[in-house]
Design a protein around this motif. Structure first.
Motif, PDB file in Angstrom:
ATOM      1  N   MET A   1     -44.506 -13.807  40.632  1.00  0.00           N
ATOM      2  CA  MET A   1     -44.724 -14.770  39.790  1.00  0.00           C
ATOM      3  C   MET A   1     -43.665 -15.099  38.746  1.00  0.00           C
ATOM      4  N   ALA A   2     -43.275 -13.853  38.194  1.00  0.00           N
ATOM      5  CA  ALA A   2     -42.444 -13.817  37.064  1.00  0.00           C
ATOM      6  C   ALA A   2     -40.942 -14.147  37.512  1.00  0.00           C
ATOM      7  N   ALA A   3     -40.742 -13.769  38.667  1.00  0.00           N
ATOM      8  CA  ALA A   3     -39.245 -14.077  39.307  1.00  0.00           C
ATOM      9  C   ALA A   3     -39.297 -15.722  39.577  1.00  0.00           C
ATOM     10  N   ALA A   4     -40.032 -16.193  40.129  1.00  0.00           N
ATOM     11  CA  ALA A   4     -40.487 -17.585  40.384  1.00  0.00           C
ATOM     12  C   ALA A   4     -40.262 -18.573  39.163  1.00  0.00           C
ATOM     13  N   ALA A   5     -41.018 -17.978  37.974  1.00  0.00           N
ATOM     14  CA  ALA A   5     -40.887 -18.508  36.839  1.00  0.00           C
ATOM     15  C   ALA A   5     -39.707 -18.514  36.094  1.00  0.00           C
ATOM     16  N   GLU A   6     -39.145 -17.492  36.324  1.00  0.00           N
ATOM     17  CA  GLU A   6     -37.892 -17.394  35.532  1.00  0.00           C
ATOM     18  C   GLU A   6     -36.598 -18.389  36.164  1.00  0.00           C
ATOM     19  N   GLU A   7     -36.990 -18.285  37.488  1.00  0.00           N
ATOM     20  CA  GLU A   7     -36.020 -19.525  38.175  1.00  0.00           C
ATOM     21  C   GLU A   7     -36.238 -20.904  37.737  1.00  0.00           C
ATOM     22  N   VAL A   8     -37.475 -21.405  37.311  1.00  0.00           N
ATOM     23  CA  VAL A   8     -37.763 -22.532  36.798  1.00  0.00           C
ATOM     24  C   VAL A   8     -37.153 -22.850  35.493  1.00  0.00           C
ATOM     25  N   LEU A   9     -37.519 -21.670  34.768  1.00  0.00           N
ATOM     26  CA  LEU A   9     -37.223 -21.822  33.048  1.00  0.00           C
ATOM     27  C   LEU A   9     -35.506 -21.739  32.973  1.00  0.00           C
ATOM     28  N   ASP A  10     -34.998 -20.792  33.709  1.00  0.00           N
ATOM     29  CA  ASP A  10     -33.670 -20.830  33.722  1.00  0.00           C
ATOM     30  C   ASP A  10     -32.710 -21.942  33.980  1.00  0.00           C
ATOM     31  N   GLU A  11     -33.348 -22.707  34.911  1.00  0.00           N
ATOM     32  CA  GLU A  11     -32.638 -23.690  35.273  1.00  0.00           C
ATOM     33  C   GLU A  11     -32.884 -25.011  34.427  1.00  0.00           C
ATOM     34  N   LEU A  12     -34.092 -24.835  33.702  1.00  0.00           N
ATOM     35  CA  LEU A  12     -34.249 -25.623  32.353  1.00  0.00           C
ATOM     36  C   LEU A  12     -33.419 -25.686  31.231  1.00  0.00           C
ATOM     37  N   ARG A  13     -33.185 -24.201  31.113  1.00  0.00           N
ATOM     38  CA  ARG A  13     -32.457 -23.941  29.884  1.00  0.00           C
ATOM     39  C   ARG A  13     -31.162 -24.076  30.078  1.00  0.00           C
ATOM     40  N   ARG A  14     -30.574 -24.187  31.333  1.00  0.00           N
ATOM     41  CA  ARG A  14     -29.108 -24.703  31.602  1.00  0.00           C
ATOM     42  C   ARG A  14     -28.840 -26.148  31.774  1.00  0.00           C
ATOM     43  N   CYS A  15     -30.002 -26.869  31.445  1.00  0.00           N
ATOM     44  CA  CYS A  15     -29.850 -28.317  31.488  1.00  0.00           C
ATOM     45  C   CYS A  15     -28.644 -28.660  30.148  1.00  0.00           C
ATOM     46  N   PRO A  16     -27.619 -29.339  30.456  1.00  0.00           N
ATOM     47  CA  PRO A  16     -26.891 -30.068  29.504  1.00  0.00           C
ATOM     48  C   PRO A  16     -27.595 -30.669  28.121  1.00  0.00           C
ATOM     49  N   PRO A  17     -27.373 -30.133  26.927  1.00  0.00           N
ATOM     50  CA  PRO A  17     -27.962 -30.702  25.916  1.00  0.00           C
ATOM     51  C   PRO A  17     -27.651 -32.218  25.666  1.00  0.00           C
ATOM     52  N   ALA A  18     -28.811 -33.051  25.074  1.00  0.00           N
ATOM     53  CA  ALA A  18     -28.427 -34.426  24.922  1.00  0.00           C
ATOM     54  C   ALA A  18     -27.649 -34.451  23.717  1.00  0.00           C
ATOM     55  N   PRO A  19     -27.131 -35.517  23.372  1.00  0.00           N
ATOM     56  CA  PRO A  19     -26.243 -35.698  22.020  1.00  0.00           C
ATOM     57  C   PRO A  19     -27.129 -35.485  20.718  1.00  0.00           C
ATOM     58  N   GLY A  20     -26.558 -34.530  19.909  1.00  0.00           N
ATOM     59  CA  GLY A  20     -27.407 -34.239  18.774  1.00  0.00           C
ATOM     60  C   GLY A  20     -28.427 -33.171  18.862  1.00  0.00           C
ATOM     61  N   SER A  21     -28.517 -32.704  20.259  1.00  0.00           N
ATOM     62  CA  SER A  21     -29.457 -31.618  20.451  1.00  0.00           C
ATOM     63  C   SER A  21     -28.893 -30.055  20.462  1.00  0.00           C
ATOM     64  N   SER A  22     -29.345 -29.015  20.243  1.00  0.00           N
ATOM     65  CA  SER A  22     -29.185 -27.911  20.443  1.00  0.00           C
ATOM     66  C   SER A  22     -29.339 -27.427  21.967  1.00  0.00           C
ATOM     67  N   GLY A  23     -29.872 -28.095  22.605  1.00  0.00           N
ATOM     68  CA  GLY A  23     -30.478 -27.569  24.237  1.00  0.00           C
ATOM     69  C   GLY A  23     -31.923 -27.836  24.197  1.00  0.00           C
ATOM     70  N   VAL A  24     -32.116 -27.444  25.334  1.00  0.00           N
ATOM     71  CA  VAL A  24     -33.707 -27.438  25.982  1.00  0.00           C
ATOM     72  C   VAL A  24     -34.109 -25.927  25.557  1.00  0.00           C
ATOM     73  N   GLU A  25     -35.333 -26.032  24.826  1.00  0.00           N
ATOM     74  CA  GLU A  25     -36.173 -24.910  24.396  1.00  0.00           C
ATOM     75  C   GLU A  25     -37.459 -24.675  25.099  1.00  0.00           C
ATOM     76  N   ILE A  26     -37.919 -23.570  25.698  1.00  0.00           N
ATOM     77  CA  ILE A  26     -39.033 -23.272  26.377  1.00  0.00           C
ATOM     78  C   ILE A  26     -40.078 -23.022  25.342  1.00  0.00           C
ATOM     79  N   PRO A  27     -41.261 -23.913  25.526  1.00  0.00           N
ATOM     80  CA  PRO A  27     -42.198 -23.577  24.650  1.00  0.00           C
ATOM     81  C   PRO A  27     -42.910 -22.037  24.423  1.00  0.00           C
ATOM     82  N   GLY A  28     -42.833 -21.380  23.224  1.00  0.00           N
ATOM     83  CA  GLY A  28     -43.123 -20.134  22.735  1.00  0.00           C
ATOM     84  C   GLY A  28     -41.829 -19.318  22.492  1.00  0.00           C
ATOM     85  N   GLU A  29     -40.732 -19.591  23.259  1.00  0.00           N
ATOM     86  CA  GLU A  29     -39.416 -18.848  22.854  1.00  0.00           C
ATOM     87  C   GLU A  29     -39.204 -19.020  21.530  1.00  0.00           C
ATOM     88  N   ARG A  30     -39.138 -20.222  20.788  1.00  0.00           N
ATOM     89  CA  ARG A  30     -38.657 -20.474  19.383  1.00  0.00           C
ATOM     90  C   ARG A  30     -39.384 -19.435  18.654  1.00  0.00           C
TER      91      ARG A  30
END
Length: 350
Positions: A287-316
């Motif tokens: 489960m952890a490996a599958a979750a990290e695959e999803v989360l890592d892909e989302l973190r690597r999403c290019p940031p929107a203009p004016g944004s510092s990038g995608v944040e995963i809930p709980g990590e902040r």
């Protein structure tokens, strides 16, 4: 250390203090308010952790609100949570006795997760409870122990009319939070902890104590006009629902659960907590490996203009706690009020 990612526009600066000193101070205040020493210490530690996590709305400023509630008779300092089980096979209930909700929620999550690990799934209610603190802290601990948890609640809207329904201009509902936590990937659990309003009620109290302005677009005054002044909220205003009809819908479901399913609610809200053992569905490493695959892909999403990038809930929150260096940053006016409260209660400086 870093200051919290605050929603407040402060008129004054901040006071920065070692977390251990703040926790000792708050614990002494709670004991002066007649909380048992173990409850006082647990609540103080929870509030300090919320501030270290950058969640200022649920942090050390809450001691002012809790003190006012004790002194008004609204909150019962002697209330201690108990686990009540139905001999006929009904659901488990946490009875808080009108006391502070932080130890009640901790007991609820511990109990619910123990039951889930034993039989796969558990659901219980929490009733007669005061303010329950930052739910994300409990959901994170449960997820680290291998449980998916869902917590929602509401009720007692006659006392806590805070949020206008979508399309309305008068406060009718509480903020009725939801919290969902699930084991995550390499960086820990994913925790979604949110009020169904555009801003948590705690931010209104935080702004008032700090002499600060609120963010734009979150609050209306008694005439339905947008405002940033927290005093306009206390003079008959309202918080707007998050996401319009979506936040209203989630708040309404919380109200029906808290009042119609579990009610009548007293003190603050009633809560429904559901937990399931994630390992009953998939082994933890897979489960952890599958979750990290999803989360890592989302973190690597290019940031929107004016944004510092995608944040995963709980990590902040975890990152903020790590970067705090054990230093709590409190609005100067708020800390002054906490010191005045301590002096009035005869709590000596440490």
């Amino acid at each position: 250390m870093q200051d919290p990612n605050s929603k407040l526009t402060l008129a004054s600066g901040r006071t920065r203090l070692p977390a251990a000193k703040v926790q000792t101070r708050l614990s002494a205040i709670f004991q002066a308010l007649r909380f048992d020493p173990d409850i006082a210490e647990e609540v103080a530690a929870h509030l300090v952790d919320a501030s270290l996590s950058g969640v200022e709305s649920h942090g050390v400023m809450r001691v002012l609100e809790y003190a006012a509630q004790v002194e008004s008779g609204y909150l019962t300092p002697s209330g201690r949570p108990q686990v009540l089980r139905d001999d006929t096979g009904g659901p488990t209930r946490i009875e808080a006795g009108g006391g502070i909700g932080i130890p009640a929620l901790r007991l609820a999550y511990d109990t619910c997760c123990d039951e889930a690990r034993a039989r796969g799934l558990s659901a219980l209610s929490i009733r007669h409870v005061g303010h329950t603190g930052r739910h994300g802290a409990f959901a994170e601990a449960a997820a680290e122990a291998g449980c998916l948890t869902i917590c929602l609640g509401g009720g007692n809207r006659q006392t806590w009319r805070q949020v206008a329904p979508h399309g309305g201009a008068r406060a009718m509902l509480p903020t009725n939070p939801w919290c969902i936590g699930i084991p995550g990937g390499d960086r820990g659990p994913v925790v979604l902890d949110f009020a169904t309003s555009k801003i948590a009620g705690g931010w209104i109290y935080a702004a008032r104590s700090a002499g600060a302005l609120l963010p734009e677009g979150c609050v209306i005054d008694a005439a339905g006009h947008p405002t940033r002044n927290p005093e306009d909220y206390f003079a008959g205003g309202a918080i707007l629902p998050a996401g319009g009809h979506k936040g209203f819908g989630l708040a309404l479901l919380g109200e029906l659960v808290g009042e119609a399913l579990l009610g009548p609610s007293t003190t603050e809200c009633n809560w429904l907590l559901i937990a399931l053992s994630a390992e009953r569905f998939r082994e933890a490493p897979a489960m952890a490996a599958a979750a990290e695959e999803v989360l890592d892909e989302l973190r690597r999403c290019p940031p929107a203009p004016g944004s510092s990038g995608v944040e995963i809930p709980g990590e902040r929150e975890r990152a903020h706690r790590a970067a705090s260096g054990g230093i709590v940053s409190v609005p100067r006016d708020t800390w002054t009020q906490i010191e005045r409260l301590a002096d009035r209660l005869g709590v000596s400086a440490t």
